[in-house]
Design a protein around this motif. Structure first.
Motif, PDB file in Angstrom:
ATOM      1  N   UNK A 130      72.888   4.410  12.651  1.00  0.00           N
ATOM      2  CA  UNK A 130      73.579   3.120  12.546  1.00  0.00           C
ATOM      3  C   UNK A 130      74.991   3.208  13.116  1.00  0.00           C
ATOM      4  N   UNK A 131      75.690   4.301  12.839  1.00  0.00           N
ATOM      5  CA  UNK A 131      77.039   4.483  13.385  1.00  0.00           C
ATOM      6  C   UNK A 131      77.001   4.557  14.906  1.00  0.00           C
ATOM      7  N   UNK A 132      76.059   5.314  15.437  1.00  0.00           N
ATOM      8  CA  UNK A 132      75.913   5.432  16.883  1.00  0.00           C
ATOM      9  C   UNK A 132      75.565   4.077  17.494  1.00  0.00           C
ATOM     10  N   UNK A 133      74.701   3.334  16.824  1.00  0.00           N
ATOM     11  CA  UNK A 133      74.332   2.015  17.333  1.00  0.00           C
ATOM     12  C   UNK A 133      75.554   1.106  17.447  1.00  0.00           C
ATOM     13  N   UNK A 134      76.394   1.102  16.434  1.00  0.00           N
ATOM     14  CA  UNK A 134      77.583   0.253  16.493  1.00  0.00           C
ATOM     15  C   UNK A 134      78.505   0.675  17.627  1.00  0.00           C
ATOM     16  N   UNK A 135      78.674   1.969  17.821  1.00  0.00           N
ATOM     17  CA  UNK A 135      79.478   2.464  18.943  1.00  0.00           C
ATOM     18  C   UNK A 135      78.852   2.011  20.256  1.00  0.00           C
ATOM     19  N   UNK A 136      77.549   2.177  20.379  1.00  0.00           N
ATOM     20  CA  UNK A 136      76.830   1.820  21.598  1.00  0.00           C
ATOM     21  C   UNK A 136      76.980   0.336  21.917  1.00  0.00           C
TER      22      UNK A 136
END
Length: 151
Positions: A130-136
């Protein structure tokens, strides 16, 4: 997790505004010097979220394999996106939020396929995904802010 979900929902509202502020022709235009267009970025963030969260947890997710293939990393627009597909992407932007959060709250994401993404994020849990998705999504929004000047 509440903050991650709130960030994701805000991101998706910003992406949704592109459908309200740009014509289908503008969404499809690939400006000189760019490889992608606004609508490709929208399709890409939808597909990537499904891959990071669902496929990373060994679930198929809520999108078709056709969309997955068309908008996954390494692709670029190869044809004009018609209104019907644009409408589908517009719907998916927000319709995937509730079932994804519900699935998280139900605890279905027990097993995560640990890996390192192409951008160097090491994902060892659903929270990392989820954290990576938000960054992406933030990164691609930045690309779109640049593209919009030329459409």
């Amino acid at each position: 997790m509440e903050a991650l979900f709130k960030t994701w929902e805000t991101s998706r509202r910003i992406y949704l505004s592109y459908f309200e502020n740009y014509s289908l022709d503008q969404l499809n235009k690939v400006p000189n010097g760019y490889n992608n267009n606004l609508i490709w970025h929208i399709g890409h963030i939808i597909v990537t979220q499904q891959k990071l969260i669902y496929r990373g947890s060994h679930f198929p997710g809520y999108i078709s394999d056709d969309l997955l293939v068309k908008y996954q990393s390494g692709t670029k627009p190869d044809a004009y996106i018609p209104q019907k597909e644009a409408d589908e992407l517009k719907t998916l932007l927000t319709s995937l939020i509730e079932p994804t959060i519900d699935d998280f709250l139900k605890g279905i994401f027990l097993n995560y396929n640990e890996r390192t993404t192409g951008t160097g994020f090491h994902l060892s849990s659903i929270t990392d995904a989820f954290e990576c998705n938000n960054y992406h999504e933030g990164m691609h929004l930045g690309y779109m802010l640049s593209i919009r000047k030329f459409v």
